[in-house]
Design an enzyme around this catalytic site. Structure first.
Site, mmCIF file in Angstrom:
data_model
loop_
_atom_site.group_PDB
_atom_site.id
_atom_site.type_symbol
_atom_site.label_atom_id
_atom_site.label_comp_id
_atom_site.label_asym_id
_atom_site.label_seq_id
_atom_site.Cartn_x
_atom_site.Cartn_y
_atom_site.Cartn_z
ATOM 1 C CG PHE A 60 -0.283 0.451 2.504
ATOM 2 C CD1 PHE A 60 -0.127 1.798 2.810
ATOM 3 C CD2 PHE A 60 0.222 -0.478 3.413
ATOM 4 C CE1 PHE A 60 0.515 2.197 3.980
ATOM 5 C CE2 PHE A 60 0.861 -0.093 4.571
ATOM 6 C CZ PHE A 60 1.014 1.260 4.860
ATOM 7 C CD GLU A 87 -5.718 -6.146 0.011
ATOM 8 O OE1 GLU A 87 -4.681 -5.884 -0.623
ATOM 9 O OE2 GLU A 87 -5.838 -7.169 0.704
ATOM 10 C CB CYS A 133 10.439 -0.076 2.563
ATOM 11 S SG CYS A 133 10.925 0.671 1.006
ATOM 12 C CD GLU A 172 8.346 -3.020 8.334
ATOM 13 O OE1 GLU A 172 7.746 -4.082 8.130
ATOM 14 O OE2 GLU A 172 8.837 -2.328 7.433
HETATM 15 P P1 NAD Z 1 1.533 -6.597 3.006
HETATM 16 O O1 NAD Z 1 2.568 -7.663 3.110
HETATM 17 O O2 NAD Z 1 0.385 -6.632 3.955
HETATM 18 O O3 NAD Z 1 0.871 -6.615 1.531
HETATM 19 C C1 NAD Z 1 1.650 -6.646 0.362
HETATM 20 C C2 NAD Z 1 0.843 -7.324 -0.750
HETATM 21 O O4 NAD Z 1 0.585 -8.681 -0.360
HETATM 22 C C3 NAD Z 1 -0.509 -6.673 -1.014
HETATM 23 O O5 NAD Z 1 -0.728 -6.641 -2.391
HETATM 24 C C4 NAD Z 1 -1.487 -7.595 -0.297
HETATM 25 O O6 NAD Z 1 -2.747 -7.629 -0.913
HETATM 26 C C5 NAD Z 1 -0.821 -8.949 -0.383
HETATM 27 N N1 NAD Z 1 -1.145 -9.806 0.761
HETATM 28 C C6 NAD Z 1 -1.476 -9.415 2.020
HETATM 29 N N2 NAD Z 1 -1.703 -10.487 2.792
HETATM 30 C C7 NAD Z 1 -1.496 -11.577 2.025
HETATM 31 C C8 NAD Z 1 -1.555 -12.980 2.264
HETATM 32 N N3 NAD Z 1 -1.873 -13.474 3.459
HETATM 33 N N4 NAD Z 1 -1.276 -13.811 1.247
HETATM 34 C C9 NAD Z 1 -0.943 -13.327 0.035
HETATM 35 N N5 NAD Z 1 -0.865 -12.007 -0.249
HETATM 36 C C10 NAD Z 1 -1.134 -11.139 0.735
HETATM 37 O O7 NAD Z 1 2.307 -5.198 3.057
HETATM 38 P P2 NAD Z 1 1.696 -3.737 3.161
HETATM 39 O O8 NAD Z 1 1.147 -3.540 4.529
HETATM 40 O O9 NAD Z 1 0.815 -3.461 1.993
HETATM 41 O O10 NAD Z 1 3.002 -2.859 2.968
HETATM 42 C C11 NAD Z 1 3.883 -2.523 4.008
HETATM 43 C C12 NAD Z 1 5.046 -3.481 4.072
HETATM 44 O O11 NAD Z 1 5.747 -3.481 2.837
HETATM 45 C C13 NAD Z 1 6.068 -3.092 5.128
HETATM 46 O O12 NAD Z 1 6.513 -4.252 5.774
HETATM 47 C C14 NAD Z 1 7.191 -2.467 4.309
HETATM 48 O O13 NAD Z 1 8.468 -2.512 4.908
HETATM 49 C C15 NAD Z 1 7.149 -3.304 3.084
HETATM 50 N N6 NAD Z 1 7.783 -2.622 1.962
HETATM 51 C C16 NAD Z 1 9.024 -3.048 1.615
HETATM 52 C C17 NAD Z 1 9.688 -2.421 0.578
HETATM 53 C C18 NAD Z 1 11.061 -2.875 0.173
HETATM 54 O O14 NAD Z 1 11.561 -2.360 -0.795
HETATM 55 N N7 NAD Z 1 11.686 -3.821 0.853
HETATM 56 C C19 NAD Z 1 9.074 -1.361 -0.103
HETATM 57 C C20 NAD Z 1 7.795 -0.970 0.278
HETATM 58 C C21 NAD Z 1 7.158 -1.611 1.321
#
Ligand code: NAD
Length: 497
Positions: A150, A177, A282, A382
């Site tokens: 997101f 989403e 991130c 985190e």
């Molecule tokens: P998230 O892991 O909740 O979601 C990421 C994606 O995975 C979304 O598209 C979501 O719909 C999907 N998803 C969620 N739950 C799932 C499941 N159980 N099974 C399969 N798919 C699933 O992450 P978020 O809250 O959207 O984003 C924040 C996180 O992303 C933080 O941990 C941040 O550090 C990380 N992030 C990392 C980087 C990087 O470059 N390393 C960059 C941006 C964000």
């Protein structure tokens, strides 16, 4: 009034067959502004099917034609990015200037991908053996999946899709989403730029959509960005299904401030990188490691600056917007409760913020903890919110040990005027992206983005030449053309001659 945000297939909106939806909110008001479709397996297969059908013609489209479309996409984005920024602010909450910033960083990858003809050039060796030549080519993989988080609804997908498309792949993007509209806006832009039907598709949804991307044999690779537990799951499931996977995970980024650092520069950096985008980056700095006797001065300077930050609706002149959802705001606030209970000093308490925005917005102001110790949950976890922890240590070695023993390895920074210390740090620190007197070292598009340890699963970082390698497969071709000197049968093992 709410809008329905659907999938995007063959250059038009596709409602799908599932009746499941999820609410999309404006974090500054708390109002539900949309309902996003949540794909069932059938919907996911329809989207993947379009990408599969479009692949043969797209991979055979000349580089000249592909790059012409990319240039048009870049020009349209440059001209119209305020529209996209407004969409991001309305669904994510970050302030408009920050939304524009993320679009510009994504645009840099589109600019990099405009140079794909040069990046795809192979090698050629004449006479590797007598009258035998060898050359190499890089070919696209096929339909590829991108699953994004997101916090950067435009930039993170753009870390991947310009390179993937330029290299001749077709794309299925599964956005978060929580803020799904940016992906649709980008899809419309591709259409306007002249991208053929089925080359760029958007699949809206949750775990069901992700699981289909991970296991459907038509999808050849997965580029995932999100939290570490989901990244691990995506990596394990995708590779078990035979796919190439790059899964970027979470972070806990430390900055070391050495006693000789310019403390004003360091304090500015801590505030910018700690509270920018409400800490939902991130590459946010969440731990400031103060070395030696500078800690009191550093905390005073951070406090002085952080108290001037205004929190409010991202469409106003506020410095910092709300958090993305009520649930996330509550989770971050619960960490602040836990830190206080564990005995850290609450220097600034964001729970008491007076925000310039709706009474039901998801507000939490800048929060600063001092005297944080590595056993506290505000240190180990985190948090992904505007919470900055100051840890006091006696030496550089102690600071380095903290970072190197942390499970994450996304980004880090050191503040010092000592070149020798900085050089030692860049050599010794076990983190993928390092800043020296720079707080958010997000590499330029022509370098590659990626962390180490629990911040990335897979071998290849995003964009830059690693991105080109990820989205292509190498082939080596050995050629002999018969000529009048060809000498007849020889059953011996072929040797160079
Ligand atoms: P998230 O892991 O909740 O979601 C990421 C994606 O995975 C979304 O598209 C979501 O719909 C999907 N998803 C969620 N739950 C799932 C499941 N159980 N099974 C399969 N798919 C699933 O992450 P978020 O809250 O959207 O984003 C924040 C996180 O992303 C933080 O941990 C941040 O550090 C990380 N992030 C990392 C980087 C990087 O470059 N390393 C960059 C941006 C964000």
């Amino acid at each position: 009034m709410t809008t329905t945000i659907s999938h995007w297939v063959n250059n038009k909106a596709y409602p799908g067959t599932s009746s499941a939806t999820a609410p999309v909110t404006n974090p500054a008001t708390g109002a539900v502004t949309g309902e996003v479709a949540l794909a069932n397996v059938e919907d996911a297969r329809a989207v993947i099917g379009a990408a599969t059908a479009a692949f043969p013609a797209w991979r055979d489209t000349s580089l000249a034609k592909r790059t012409a479309i990319l240039f048009r996409f870049r020009e349209l984005l440059e001209a119209r990015k305020p529209e996209l920024a407004a969409i991001i602010t309305a669904e994510h909450g970050k302030v408009l200037s920050d939304a524009l910033g993320e679009i510009s960083r994504g645009q840099e990858v589109a600019e990099f991908a405009c140079g794909i003809p040069h990046l795809l050039k192979g090698g050629f060796t004449e006479n590797a053996s007598t009258k035998v030549d060898v050359h190499s080519v890089r070919q696209p993989l096929g339909p590829v999946g991108i699953i994004s988080p997101f916090n950067f609804p435009a930039m993170v997908p753009m870390w991947f899709f310009p390179v993937a498309i330029a290299a001749g792949n077709t794309v299925v993007l599964k956005p978060s989403e929580k803020d799904p509209t940016a992906a649709i806006w980008l899809a419309e832009l591709w259409k306007e730029a002249g991208l053929p039907d089925g080359v760029f598709n958007v699949l809206q949804g949750d775990k069901t959509a992700v699981d289909e991307l991970l296991t459907n044999p038509a999808i050849k690779s997965i580029s995932f960005v999100g939290s570490t537990p989901i990244a691990q799951y995506v990596y394990a499931t995708g590779t078990a299904a035979g796919k190439r996977v790059q899964a970027l995970g979470g972070a806990k980024n430390h900055a070391i401030i050495l006693p000789d650092a310019d403390l004003d520069l360091a304090a500015d950096a801590m505030v910018n990188a700690g509270f920018g985008s409400a800490g939902e980056r991130c590459m946010a700095i969440s731990v400031a490691v103060a070395v030696g006797d500078i800690a009191d001065d550093l905390v005073a300077k951070i406090t002085e600056r952080a108290t001037t930050i205004t929190t409010g609706d991202g469409t106003t002149n506020a410095d910092m917007g709300p958090l993305v959802t009520a649930a996330h705001r509550d989770k971050v606030a619960s960490y602040v409760d836990a830190g206080e209970k564990a005995g850290a000093t609450v220097v600034l308490d964001g729970r008491a913020v007076q925000a310039d925005g709706g009474p039901d917005g998801f507000w939490l102001g800048p929060t600063l903890f001092d005297n944080v110790t590595p056993d506290m949950s505000i240190y180990t976890d985190e948090i992904f919110g505007p919470v900055l922890s100051v840890v006091r240590v006696d030496s550089y070695d102690e600071a380095l040990e903290l970072i190197n023993s942390n499970p994450y390895g996304n980004g880090t920074a050191i503040f010092t005027n000592d070149g020798g210390a900085a050089r030692r740090f860049q050599n010794e620190v076990e983190v993928g992206m390092v800043g020296i007197n720079v707080p958010i070292p997000v590499p330029m598009a022509y370098y590659s983005f990626g962390g180490w340890k629990a911040s990335l699963f897979g071998d290849t970082h995003a964009h830059g030449t690693e991105g080109v390698n990820f989205f292509t497969r190498a082939k080596a071709i050995t050629t002999r053309w018969l000529d009048p000197s060809h000498g007849g049968l020889n059953l011996g093992f072929p040797q160079n001659a």
